[in-house]
Structure formats: C-alpha cells, structure tokens
Design an enzyme around this catalytic site. Sequence first.
Site, mmCIF file in Angstrom:
data_model
loop_
_atom_site.group_PDB
_atom_site.id
_atom_site.type_symbol
_atom_site.label_atom_id
_atom_site.label_comp_id
_atom_site.label_asym_id
_atom_site.label_seq_id
_atom_site.Cartn_x
_atom_site.Cartn_y
_atom_site.Cartn_z
ATOM 1 N N GLN A 17 -15.206 29.330 11.295
ATOM 2 C CA GLN A 17 -15.187 28.178 10.401
ATOM 3 C C GLN A 17 -16.137 28.485 8.947
ATOM 4 O OE1 GLN A 17 -17.731 25.987 13.381
ATOM 5 N NE2 GLN A 17 -18.704 25.151 11.580
ATOM 6 N N CYS B 216 -16.561 22.186 12.402
ATOM 7 C CA CYS B 216 -16.622 22.746 13.996
ATOM 8 C C CYS B 216 -15.513 21.675 14.624
ATOM 9 C CB CYS B 216 -17.836 22.580 14.569
ATOM 10 S SG CYS B 216 -18.918 21.219 14.491
ATOM 11 N N HIS C 76 -22.689 19.769 17.240
ATOM 12 C CA HIS C 76 -21.786 21.027 17.220
ATOM 13 C C HIS C 76 -20.506 20.709 18.174
ATOM 14 C CE1 HIS C 76 -20.217 24.677 15.904
ATOM 15 N NE2 HIS C 76 -20.014 25.291 16.958
ATOM 16 N N ASN D 28 -16.090 29.432 20.594
ATOM 17 C CA ASN D 28 -16.828 28.549 19.326
ATOM 18 C C ASN D 28 -15.978 28.895 18.106
ATOM 19 O OD1 ASN D 28 -18.856 27.788 17.686
ATOM 20 N ND2 ASN D 28 -20.468 29.016 18.889
#
Length: 443
Positions: free
Chosen positions: A67, A73, A364, A385
Amino acid sequence: MNTVSTALDQATLNSLSERFASDPAARVAQNAVTTTSVDKLSLDRGIVTSIDISMSNKVDTWKAANQKQSGRCWLFSGLNFLRGQVIGKLKLDDGFEFSQNYQHYWDKLEKANWFLTAMTELADRDLDDRTVHQLLADPIGDGGQWDMFVSLVKKYGVVPKYAMPETESSSNTRAMNKQLAAILRRGALLVRDGATRGAADEARLAVLEQIHRVLTIHLGTPPTSFCWQYRDKDKNFVSGGELTPLEFAKQVLTVDVADYVCLVNDPRPSSEYLKTYTVDQLGNVVGGRPILYLNTEISQLKKIVADIICAGRPVWFGCDTVQQSDRERGIWDAALHDYEGLYGIEMGTTKADRMLTGESLMTHAMLFTGVDLVDGTPRRWRVENSWGDDKADKGFFTMNDSWFDQYVFEVAVPKPALSAEQLAALDIEPRVLPLWDPLGALA
C-alpha cells in the site's frame, strides 16, 4: 473551600532528580535509551527466538501487496481476500492484483458525498458540536471498515490492476488528502449556508464537482469497461472480452462479500456480548451498506476464524498493529517489548481499559492466511500485510495467539460460520454508538 496547590515547586523537582540519580537501573536505562531505539532495547529476546513461521494450516499462495505511503490497508486486505481465491480459481500468476486505485477513487468520491450529506443533516448544530467537529477533523481520510468495502464492491465492482494502475497520489496520499480536506471543509460552510436558504443540495453538488475534478487529476479516470484477457499458469490464453467492472466482478469473484458480517471483540463493561452495534455518521456510500457489528467473546471469535482457515479461506480482520510489534521481523506478541522492565515502572492494563482511555483501538486491517493448531488450540497465526515483500516472510507476518486476545478487534466472516444464536442476534436493533467511540475507528 481550601485547595491544595498542584504546581511543581522546586522542592518536588529536586526530589525527583535525586531519586532518579540514586537509582543505578534508571541511569543504565538512560545511557542506553539516549543512544539506541527504545523498541530495540525493550525487545524480549526469548520471545523473538521462540517464534517460527511454520503453520499447520496455511492458505496463501500469492505474493504480498504494498500500500506504500497510504492508509488504504482495509481496501488492500479486502482485495487480497478476493484475489487469493480468484488466483486459485483461474490459475492466475501469483502476482495478480485487483486495482486498489480503482476502489480508492470511488471511496474518496463517496466519502465526500457522505460528508457533505452529513453537513446538510447537521446544519442546525454548531460547528463545535462534537459530532460535527469529529467529521470536520478528518472529512476524507484513507481509512475504512469492512462494511464500507462491501458497499464499494457492490456498487462499483472490481477491475484488474492494469485497468487502473497506481499513481503517485494513490501510493502517497498525503498531499492529495490535504487538498481534498480543504475543499470539503470550505464546502461544509457552503452547504450549511445553503441549508438556511433551501439550497443545500445545490451547494453539495457544486462541491462534489470540485472533488471529482481534483480526484481525477490525482488518480486518473476510472474505466467504464476494459478488455479482460490473460495467460494462465498452464500457458493457456483466455480472453474474456470487454467487461464492465460489475460484469467482471460477477464473472470472476468466488464469494459474495455481502454474505460476510463483522464480529468484534469489545470487552468494555458497557458493551454486551451477542448484541449488535453501529456508529452514528460512520460510512462512505450514502444508501450503501450500514456499519453493523456483533460483539463476540474472543474465544468464540478465534474459533470461527480458525475453522474458516482450516476450510481453506482467508479472513479479513482489523487490529491495533503498532502495539507490541516488531515491523522489521514481522512479529507480534502481547509481551514482545518489556517496557516495564526497561523503565522500572508498572504499565499493565486490560483491553477494556485501553479502549476506555484511548490507548488502543483499531488502526490497521490485514488478512489471516494461516493458523498453527496444537491439539486444536491456536498457537500462532499467519498474516498477510500490505507493506510489501521485503519484511518478515516475504510480506507475511507471524502473530502469537497472546497478541490476538489483546489487540484484534474485528473480523469479517461468512454468515454460515455463525451459530444459530449469533445469527438471531444479527436481527436485533443495533445500539448506536457516537462517532468518537473506539468502534468508530477506521483501519
């Protein structure tokens, strides 16, 4: 009435300095922390060396996305949730991605309309009203929630990354967001003034045109259709023809995101389990899917997530990622950093207390792609992630189960994964929380 002065006098200051100077541990800590990062010094070596990345159950076979310098996110993790299953279905290259910029564009435009609509509805309140002030503080940030992702996919569909690639501003949103926020704050005044004359909608549309112009300059023009073709892993060439984003979504997606609901773990005394909650003025698409949470005990939440992973599917989730973490190694543990030992003071709190005091909330969103079970009990979790592939296990992080308990707040799961009691609870009228509540936080 007699009052006691709380001003810091010289005697108090001298006493504090003397006690510090007479404490050898404090002096050693000072010498260390003034030259080295406190997060490096507090890292518990025993925990670090005890963590391995092996998992009894793992579903990811794709590359981690990035990102970059943006707060997208929740969009990345939502699209990662979808793309992993599409890669498997169509035998695509493991680097295939949906366009995050496409979703980002429509989210920004919809958020602008949401904000201006709220300013119209709240025009009779003062600017320093707490809800109005909260909206003005961040009128068009990058963050979002699962239900907001659902609204975007259902209204706008999805496109492959090549149909609307990244731009400088999609990957680095700060400058664009600053200009958009300035336009919207000015727009709030115009809409409020228009409301007094019965012209709020005219003002709203005029401001939206400005937002649309700036967004398109920064992010490009979203495609109304595109040519879908590819060569699969078996070297077969596949041509899907010219498709609209909604047609593409209908053709390639393996799940209906609207069938997924949000479970949260909110242990505050004021938040009952098996009750639903929503947040006042939180959302992105006017007329879209409302925010809805079902509060669930952490043990039940973890079991549902583990069962879904064992069945071969990843799980979108929201958490407080900066707590007790090591970004370079890509690990989390509830006691990873021994700040108490380093400082020589007590710092322990509960998850509920951290929520009540603003110490912890969802910051997040990521994707669970694995779980390591020992006799049916989770030991640790594998996480995709969206920070690129140069950290952790090529972008996949490892979470000890202790961290899940303390810092995971929300997961999106399919309705069939819920019990009959949980499904019935979804039909209960939700309690409305104020916009500044921790459950109003955006990932």
